[in-house]
Design a protein around this motif. Structure first.
Motif, PDB file in Angstrom:
ATOM      1  N   CYS A 183       0.691  -1.187  -0.273  1.00 24.52           N
ATOM      2  CA  CYS A 183      -0.222  -0.311  -0.282  1.00 24.52           C
ATOM      3  C   CYS A 183       0.420   1.459  -0.057  1.00 24.52           C
ATOM      4  O   CYS A 183       0.596   2.025  -0.872  1.00 24.52           O
ATOM      5  N   GLN A 239      -8.768  -0.410  -0.151  1.00 27.71           N
ATOM      6  CA  GLN A 239      -8.665   1.083   0.166  1.00 27.71           C
ATOM      7  C   GLN A 239      -7.362   1.496  -1.028  1.00 27.71           C
ATOM      8  O   GLN A 239      -7.935   2.728  -0.895  1.00 27.71           O
ATOM      9  N   GLN A 291      -9.977   3.243  -3.765  1.00 26.88           N
ATOM     10  CA  GLN A 291     -10.493   3.706  -3.855  1.00 26.88           C
ATOM     11  C   GLN A 291      -9.358   5.078  -4.033  1.00 26.88           C
ATOM     12  O   GLN A 291      -9.992   5.614  -3.967  1.00 26.88           O
ATOM     13  N   TYR A 292      -8.348   5.140  -2.931  1.00 29.02           N
ATOM     14  CA  TYR A 292      -7.498   6.141  -3.008  1.00 29.02           C
ATOM     15  C   TYR A 292      -6.921   6.338  -4.730  1.00 29.02           C
ATOM     16  O   TYR A 292      -6.842   7.578  -5.119  1.00 29.02           O
TER      17      TYR A 292
END
Length: 64
Positions: A18, A50, A53-54
């Motif tokens: 990430c 996550q 979405q970013y």
């Protein structure tokens, strides 16, 4: 990645991959990353809500 940095990512529910997405997403969106790097990010983004979405947020920003 240092132990404190890794610990902070884990507290946020993020992995080292990430962090790589966060660091290289603009290069990826601008197609300024190696094909191997792009594939690695694409594979992670496909499996991480996550990061998806970013990426969606940053793509909207880029289009604006």
């Amino acid at each position: 990645m240092s132990a404190p940095a890794r610990s902070q990512l884990e507290e946020l529910g993020l992995s080292a991959t990430c962090a790589e997405v966060l660091h290289h997403l603009w290069d990826y969106l601008d197609e300024q990353i190696t094909p191997a790097g792009a594939e690695r990010l694409r594979a992670h983004i496909a499996s991480c809500k996550q990061c998806q979405q970013y990426e969606d947020y940053q793509e909207c920003f880029l289009r604006a």
